[in-house]
Design a protein around this motif. Sequence first.
Motif, PDB file in Angstrom:
ATOM      1  N   SER A  45       0.804  -1.221   0.000  1.00 11.60           N
ATOM      2  CA  SER A  45       0.000   0.000   0.000  1.00 11.60           C
ATOM      3  C   SER A  45       0.838   1.273   0.000  1.00 11.60           C
ATOM      4  O   SER A  45       1.730   1.429   0.843  1.00 11.60           O
ATOM      5  N   PRO A  46       0.545   2.229  -0.890  1.00  9.65           N
ATOM      6  CA  PRO A  46       1.247   3.517  -0.855  1.00  9.65           C
ATOM      7  C   PRO A  46       1.101   4.238   0.484  1.00  9.65           C
ATOM      8  O   PRO A  46       2.073   4.802   0.999  1.00  9.65           O
ATOM      9  N   ASN A  47      -0.110   4.225   1.048  1.00  7.63           N
ATOM     10  CA  ASN A  47      -0.321   4.919   2.316  1.00  7.63           C
ATOM     11  C   ASN A  47       0.483   4.288   3.443  1.00  7.63           C
ATOM     12  O   ASN A  47       1.047   4.986   4.295  1.00  7.63           O
ATOM     13  N   ARG A  48       0.548   2.967   3.462  1.00  9.53           N
ATOM     14  CA  ARG A  48       1.320   2.298   4.514  1.00  9.53           C
ATOM     15  C   ARG A  48       2.809   2.582   4.376  1.00  9.53           C
ATOM     16  O   ARG A  48       3.518   2.736   5.365  1.00  9.53           O
ATOM     17  N   MET A  49       3.290   2.637   3.137  1.00  9.10           N
ATOM     18  CA  MET A  49       4.718   2.880   2.950  1.00  9.10           C
ATOM     19  C   MET A  49       5.077   4.325   3.273  1.00  9.10           C
ATOM     20  O   MET A  49       6.202   4.614   3.700  1.00  9.10           O
ATOM     21  N   ARG A  50       4.145   5.234   3.092  1.00 12.61           N
ATOM     22  CA  ARG A  50       4.382   6.610   3.543  1.00 12.61           C
ATOM     23  C   ARG A  50       4.420   6.658   5.066  1.00 12.61           C
ATOM     24  O   ARG A  50       5.298   7.290   5.664  1.00 12.61           O
ATOM     25  N   ALA A  51       3.475   5.952   5.703  1.00 16.47           N
ATOM     26  CA  ALA A  51       3.454   5.899   7.163  1.00 16.47           C
ATOM     27  C   ALA A  51       4.724   5.240   7.704  1.00 16.47           C
ATOM     28  O   ALA A  51       5.270   5.666   8.729  1.00 16.47           O
ATOM     29  N   PHE A  52       5.215   4.207   7.010  1.00 12.15           N
ATOM     30  CA  PHE A  52       6.442   3.549   7.444  1.00 12.15           C
ATOM     31  C   PHE A  52       7.635   4.505   7.329  1.00 12.15           C
ATOM     32  O   PHE A  52       8.488   4.559   8.217  1.00 12.15           O
ATOM     33  N   ALA A  53       7.700   5.266   6.241  1.00 11.28           N
ATOM     34  CA  ALA A  53       8.788   6.228   6.066  1.00 11.28           C
ATOM     35  C   ALA A  53       8.744   7.288   7.161  1.00 11.28           C
ATOM     36  O   ALA A  53       9.789   7.696   7.690  1.00 11.28           O
ATOM     37  N   GLN A  54       7.549   7.731   7.528  1.00 10.32           N
ATOM     38  CA  GLN A  54       7.421   8.696   8.613  1.00 10.32           C
ATOM     39  C   GLN A  54       7.884   8.096   9.937  1.00 10.32           C
ATOM     40  O   GLN A  54       8.543   8.754  10.740  1.00 10.32           O
ATOM     41  N   PHE A  55       7.546   6.817  10.159  1.00 12.70           N
ATOM     42  CA  PHE A  55       7.985   6.112  11.362  1.00 12.70           C
ATOM     43  C   PHE A  55       9.510   6.038  11.401  1.00 12.70           C
ATOM     44  O   PHE A  55      10.145   6.316  12.426  1.00 12.70           O
ATOM     45  N   MET A  56      10.144   5.676  10.280  1.00 12.20           N
ATOM     46  CA  MET A  56      11.597   5.593  10.221  1.00 12.20           C
ATOM     47  C   MET A  56      12.244   6.958  10.401  1.00 12.20           C
ATOM     48  O   MET A  56      13.289   7.083  11.044  1.00 12.20           O
ATOM     49  N   HIS A  57      11.611   7.984   9.848  1.00 13.06           N
ATOM     50  CA  HIS A  57      12.103   9.358  10.003  1.00 13.06           C
ATOM     51  C   HIS A  57      12.198   9.723  11.490  1.00 13.06           C
ATOM     52  O   HIS A  57      13.208  10.278  11.950  1.00 13.06           O
ATOM     53  N   LYS A  58      11.170   9.356  12.220  1.00 11.50           N
ATOM     54  CA  LYS A  58      11.141   9.640  13.657  1.00 11.50           C
ATOM     55  C   LYS A  58      12.152   8.786  14.407  1.00 11.50           C
ATOM     56  O   LYS A  58      12.899   9.268  15.266  1.00 11.50           O
ATOM     57  N   GLU A  59      12.203   7.469  14.087  1.00 13.08           N
ATOM     58  CA  GLU A  59      13.113   6.549  14.775  1.00 13.08           C
ATOM     59  C   GLU A  59      14.574   6.919  14.555  1.00 13.08           C
ATOM     60  O   GLU A  59      15.413   6.733  15.448  1.00 13.08           O
ATOM     61  N   LEU A  60      14.890   7.441  13.375  1.00  7.23           N
ATOM     62  CA  LEU A  60      16.272   7.808  13.058  1.00  7.23           C
ATOM     63  C   LEU A  60      16.643   9.199  13.578  1.00  7.23           C
ATOM     64  O   LEU A  60      17.790   9.622  13.447  1.00  7.23           O
ATOM     65  N   GLY A  61      15.665   9.893  14.165  1.00 10.15           N
ATOM     66  CA  GLY A  61      15.938  11.212  14.727  1.00 10.15           C
ATOM     67  C   GLY A  61      16.286  12.249  13.690  1.00 10.15           C
ATOM     68  O   GLY A  61      17.084  13.171  13.947  1.00 10.15           O
ATOM     69  N   LEU A  62      15.691  12.140  12.504  1.00 11.53           N
ATOM     70  CA  LEU A  62      15.981  13.097  11.444  1.00 11.53           C
ATOM     71  C   LEU A  62      15.261  14.422  11.694  1.00 11.53           C
ATOM     72  O   LEU A  62      14.254  14.461  12.403  1.00 11.53           O
ATOM     73  N   ALA A  63      15.760  15.479  11.089  1.00 12.09           N
ATOM     74  CA  ALA A  63      15.183  16.811  11.300  1.00 12.09           C
ATOM     75  C   ALA A  63      13.758  16.873  10.761  1.00 12.09           C
ATOM     76  O   ALA A  63      13.431  16.276   9.728  1.00 12.09           O
ATOM     77  N   GLY A  64      12.896  17.617  11.450  1.00 12.14           N
ATOM     78  CA  GLY A  64      11.505  17.755  11.036  1.00 12.14           C
ATOM     79  C   GLY A  64      10.650  16.633  11.590  1.00 12.14           C
ATOM     80  O   GLY A  64      11.127  15.708  12.238  1.00 12.14           O
ATOM     81  N   ASP A  65       9.355  16.723  11.311  1.00 12.71           N
ATOM     82  CA  ASP A  65       8.429  15.721  11.854  1.00 12.71           C
ATOM     83  C   ASP A  65       8.069  14.633  10.849  1.00 12.71           C
ATOM     84  O   ASP A  65       7.311  13.714  11.160  1.00 12.71           O
TER      85      ASP A  65
END
Length: 259
Positions: A45-65
Amino acid sequence: GLVHIKNPHLDSMEEDVLYHLDLGTKTHNLPAMFGDIKFVCVGGSPNRMRAFAQFMHKELGLAGDGEDLVDICAGTDRYAMYRAGPVLSISHGMGIPSISIMLHELIKLLHHAKCRDVTIIRIGTSGGLGIEAGSVVITDTAVDSSFKPQFEQVVLDDMVVRSTELDKDLAEELLACSKEIPDFPTLIGHTMCTYDFYEGQGRLDGALCSFSSEKKLQYLRRAYDAGVRNIEMESTAFAALCGLCGLKGESSRGRFCLL
């Protein structure tokens, strides 16, 4: 090592167009965009993969939300692709034809970008077989509907048979990681890949059904005895393509595990 392509014809092409990703070797600087990618996670699912990328963004402590992640494949509506640091998150749709098209172009992308030591993991939902609902199955071997570890594909008028072995060390690594997350049961098992969601998976609720409930149960018991612990529609193609092109591959599927 580098991601391999097994197609000598590509060497003589002036440009390689990745049609369904809306990317290409002349229109994009693929090494600059993707050269440092180390992990690729794919799911339906495109929506799930976007949500997963957002989850990884947060877990990796990257800048922004992570809310402003851009779909790299926005020029097409076939697949969606997002990036979070060294992690690429891509949708592949449903079924072997859809994931196969995406993987051909993804593997070429990683090759043109000169990526090294890439790990690719398929995540998503599947039907569990004889296991607790909510379990995550880490696939050691993808099997076909006859429980054989192979992927059959007609190429021109030949039936080509390819191996579907996945990276056993990676499966054990993922299982070890799961010990730190006690929220859901995790196990290693075979994943059966079918060409259809309804009759192909022994369901009784499709528009067609040519078998009895008793025959269905007999088949599923044979599958369980052969080591199958979940059923889906992409794993054999995933395993075959990744294995041939030098990717460290794994198919990790949670039954009703939504990302």
